[in-house]
Design an enzyme around this catalytic site. Structure first.
Site, PDB file in Angstrom:
ATOM      1  N   PHE A 114       0.861  -1.174   0.000  1.00  0.00           N
ATOM      2  CA  PHE A 114       0.000   0.000   0.000  1.00  0.00           C
ATOM      3  C   PHE A 114       0.902   1.231   0.000  1.00  0.00           C
ATOM      4  O   PHE A 114       1.882   1.281   0.746  1.00  0.00           O
ATOM      5  CB  PHE A 114      -0.865  -0.049   1.259  1.00  0.00           C
ATOM      6  CG  PHE A 114      -1.985   0.940   1.276  1.00  0.00           C
ATOM      7  CD1 PHE A 114      -3.184   0.672   0.624  1.00  0.00           C
ATOM      8  CD2 PHE A 114      -1.865   2.133   1.971  1.00  0.00           C
ATOM      9  CE1 PHE A 114      -4.225   1.584   0.665  1.00  0.00           C
ATOM     10  CE2 PHE A 114      -2.907   3.041   2.014  1.00  0.00           C
ATOM     11  CZ  PHE A 114      -4.095   2.775   1.364  1.00  0.00           C
ATOM     12  N   ASP A 185       2.818  -6.159   7.514  1.00  0.00           N
ATOM     13  CA  ASP A 185       1.626  -5.334   7.630  1.00  0.00           C
ATOM     14  C   ASP A 185       0.432  -6.256   7.428  1.00  0.00           C
ATOM     15  O   ASP A 185       0.295  -6.888   6.362  1.00  0.00           O
ATOM     16  CB  ASP A 185       1.667  -4.215   6.574  1.00  0.00           C
ATOM     17  CG  ASP A 185       0.549  -3.219   6.781  1.00  0.00           C
ATOM     18  OD1 ASP A 185      -0.528  -3.633   7.249  1.00  0.00           O
ATOM     19  OD2 ASP A 185       0.740  -2.033   6.447  1.00  0.00           O
ATOM     20  N   TYR A 210      -9.975  -0.882  11.380  1.00  0.00           N
ATOM     21  CA  TYR A 210     -11.251  -0.440  10.793  1.00  0.00           C
ATOM     22  C   TYR A 210     -11.635  -1.237   9.552  1.00  0.00           C
ATOM     23  O   TYR A 210     -12.685  -1.019   8.986  1.00  0.00           O
ATOM     24  CB  TYR A 210     -11.217   1.062  10.469  1.00  0.00           C
ATOM     25  CG  TYR A 210     -10.020   1.503   9.663  1.00  0.00           C
ATOM     26  CD1 TYR A 210      -9.972   1.305   8.293  1.00  0.00           C
ATOM     27  CD2 TYR A 210      -8.931   2.113  10.282  1.00  0.00           C
ATOM     28  CE1 TYR A 210      -8.869   1.702   7.560  1.00  0.00           C
ATOM     29  CE2 TYR A 210      -7.817   2.515   9.558  1.00  0.00           C
ATOM     30  CZ  TYR A 210      -7.796   2.308   8.192  1.00  0.00           C
ATOM     31  OH  TYR A 210      -6.698   2.680   7.477  1.00  0.00           O
ATOM     32  N   LYS A 211     -10.774  -2.176   9.129  1.00  0.00           N
ATOM     33  CA  LYS A 211     -11.124  -3.019   7.979  1.00  0.00           C
ATOM     34  C   LYS A 211     -11.862  -4.257   8.513  1.00  0.00           C
ATOM     35  O   LYS A 211     -13.006  -4.145   8.913  1.00  0.00           O
ATOM     36  CB  LYS A 211      -9.863  -3.355   7.182  1.00  0.00           C
ATOM     37  CG  LYS A 211      -9.310  -2.087   6.489  1.00  0.00           C
ATOM     38  CD  LYS A 211      -7.955  -2.269   5.838  1.00  0.00           C
ATOM     39  CE  LYS A 211      -7.507  -0.935   5.217  1.00  0.00           C
ATOM     40  NZ  LYS A 211      -6.071  -0.863   4.983  1.00  0.00           N
ATOM     41  N   ARG A 357     -13.044  -4.099  -6.625  1.00  0.00           N
ATOM     42  CA  ARG A 357     -12.629  -4.857  -5.457  1.00  0.00           C
ATOM     43  C   ARG A 357     -13.840  -5.213  -4.601  1.00  0.00           C
ATOM     44  O   ARG A 357     -14.678  -4.363  -4.323  1.00  0.00           O
ATOM     45  CB  ARG A 357     -11.681  -3.948  -4.676  1.00  0.00           C
ATOM     46  CG  ARG A 357     -10.777  -4.586  -3.722  1.00  0.00           C
ATOM     47  CD  ARG A 357      -9.721  -3.595  -3.276  1.00  0.00           C
ATOM     48  NE  ARG A 357     -10.266  -2.519  -2.460  1.00  0.00           N
ATOM     49  CZ  ARG A 357      -9.642  -1.990  -1.404  1.00  0.00           C
ATOM     50  NH1 ARG A 357      -8.454  -2.438  -1.045  1.00  0.00           N
ATOM     51  NH2 ARG A 357     -10.189  -1.022  -0.710  1.00  0.00           N
TER      52      ARG A 357
HETATM   53  C1  LIG Z   1      -5.459   0.440   4.886  1.00  0.00           C
HETATM   54  C2  LIG Z   1      -3.971   0.420   4.891  1.00  0.00           C
HETATM   55  C3  LIG Z   1      -3.223   1.461   5.457  1.00  0.00           C
HETATM   56  C4  LIG Z   1      -3.912   2.677   6.008  1.00  0.00           C
HETATM   57  O1  LIG Z   1      -3.088   3.450   6.833  1.00  0.00           O
HETATM   58  P1  LIG Z   1      -3.731   4.528   7.801  1.00  0.00           P
HETATM   59  O2  LIG Z   1      -2.575   5.260   8.336  1.00  0.00           O
HETATM   60  O3  LIG Z   1      -4.521   3.782   8.845  1.00  0.00           O
HETATM   61  O4  LIG Z   1      -4.627   5.404   6.990  1.00  0.00           O
HETATM   62  C5  LIG Z   1      -1.843   1.332   5.490  1.00  0.00           C
HETATM   63  N1  LIG Z   1      -1.220   0.257   4.974  1.00  0.00           N
HETATM   64  C6  LIG Z   1      -1.910  -0.754   4.411  1.00  0.00           C
HETATM   65  C7  LIG Z   1      -1.186  -1.940   3.865  1.00  0.00           C
HETATM   66  C8  LIG Z   1      -3.302  -0.698   4.338  1.00  0.00           C
HETATM   67  O5  LIG Z   1      -3.985  -1.672   3.755  1.00  0.00           O
END
Ligand SMILES: *Cc1c(COP(=O)(O)O)cnc(C)c1O
Length: 398
Positions: A114, A185, A210-211, A357
């Site tokens: 990400f 992660d 939150y996911k 998705r």
């Molecule tokens: C959703 C997600 C994030 C989001 O980061 P925030 O700081 O909570 O906005 C970061 N890394 C990955 C791999 C994600 O899927």
């Protein structure tokens, strides 16, 4: 345990008539959250005011919630804490990892990561100014790049776009052979599939809540450090709540003994109360059951789309062991198709440039929603109803 899906679903407040296939991006509202937050506002913040820090144990929430997330990721008690957002936790883990390997300069990540993880890494490299290099390779090439120059790898187990899943145990073992610190992660893994950070022996794991853990928009992130290193790593963000004795108000920083040193500042207690409620579903749900059903529902979705929408190409590995809990398809008109789907009550999302998705979340989804999604998707594509210009207007959040 055999999970009763009617019971788990009854815990969620889902919009009427909607097939919610976006729980991989934002989990839905657990029904008990509004009352819990109302009680927290009324009885705790309202009546106790500042006394809530002690009387309602607000200050202990990061550790208490860490202990409730620990079993979901295979972590021992007192090895997980919460706070901030995942971007911050990535930064903390990576900076601690680089200090563990002062003679090495490379960080390996992959193109399936990400972007925020990569941005945070580059920001850290620039701040350190010690010549570190972030090497971003194709996901299939990661293992080949794990050599003696690498200080740490930083990988997201499940690719946010395609759902492709890394082999966490194998890559971590490979990294350790070369003395590389492993950072995982788990943003798209925690609450979606069984994880065993202890068995993998990875040094760090981070993720958001939150996911698949349904804590609500802006819910806090978690961070795990292997117990044998948690007491020796140096926090880059030396916030007062990661201090050994915050209320001594010492002018010098002294880190807390274990994972608590990865706390930074004041915990978001309202969000943490929401998370506390959201985690109750795990008292009646087994993560292995969730995984098995997600695979079955995912297979059903893939087969349904393959049979009715030949223009969509599957972006997710067909082999269940190689994917997480989302199914993605590519189509050049992906954005417009997704908007047309949402207008008909099938909620997924779009990731540039061409990915549709769909999150498969058995806690509150069953075959009805999957079949409805397939049927509506097939009709939208067959009739090209997505051609409507209204479906092309880009929203800020896709
Ligand atoms: C959703 C997600 C994030 C989001 O980061 P925030 O700081 O909570 O906005 C970061 N890394 C990955 C791999 C994600 O899927």
């Amino acid at each position: 345990m055999t999970t009763d899906w009617t019971a788990t679903r009854a815990l969620f407040d889902l919009p009427d008539g909607v097939a919610y296939l976006d729980g991989n991006s934002l989990g839905p509202l657990p029904k008990s959250v509004p009352a819990r937050l109302a009680a927290m506002l009324g009885d705790e913040w309202g009546r106790m005011a500042i006394g809530g820090w002690n009387r309602a144990a607000w200050m202990q929430m990061p550790a208490a919630l860490g202990n409730r997330i620990a079993p979901l990721i295979g972590a021992a008690p007192d090895t997980v804490t919460l706070g901030d957002t995942l971007s911050i936790k990535v930064y903390q883990a990576l900076s601690a990892a680089l200090e563990m390997r002062p003679d090495r300069r490379k960080i390996v990540s992959d193109t399936g990561n990400f972007p925020t993880d990569l941005y945070m890494a580059r920001g850290l490299v620039d701040t350190l100014g010690r010549g570190h290099e972030l090497v971003v390779v194709d996901p299939e090439e990661v293992a080949a790049h794990l050599d003696d120059d690498v200080a740490a790898f930083m990988l997201t187990e499940v690719d946010y776009r395609t759902g492709r899943k890394h082999d966490m145990a194998a890559l971590t073992a490979r990294a350790h052979e070369a003395g590389i610190v492993a950072i995982w992660d788990l943003a798209h893994s925690a609450g979606a599939l069984p994880i065993d950070v202890t068995a993998s022996a990875a040094e760090f794991a981070v993720g958001c809540t939150y996911k698949y853990l349904n804590s609500g928009p802006g819910g806090p992130a978690f961070i795990y450090a292997r117990p044998d290193i948690a007491g020796t790593i140096r926090p880059a963000l030396q916030g007062w709540l990661g201090h050994d004795a915050p209320f001594d108000f010492d002018l010098d920083y002294r880190p807390a003994p274990g994972i608590a040193r990865m706390r930074v500042g004041t915990p978001p207690v309202l969000q943490m109360a929401a998370l506390d409620e959201a985690l109750k579903v795990w008292e009646i749900a087994d993560i292995h059951d969730v995984r098995a059903r997600a695979i079955a529902l995912g297979d059903r979705f893939i087969a349904g789309v393959a049979a009715t929408c030949p223009e969509l190409s599957l972006a997710t590995p067909r082999e269940p062991g190689q994917r997480g809990s989302q199914i993605s398809f590519r189509h050049p008109e992906g954005y417009a198709i997704m908007q047309a789907l949402i207008a008909e009550g099938v909620v997924g999302d779009f990731r540039a440039p061409d990915i549709l998705r769909f999150g498969i979340t058995p806690l509150y989804l069953g075959t009805d929603e999957i079949d409805r999604a397939v049927e509506i998707l097939a009709r939208i594509i067959a009739t090209r109803s997505y051609d409507d210009p209204a479906f092309r207007a880009r929203n800020a959040v896709t």
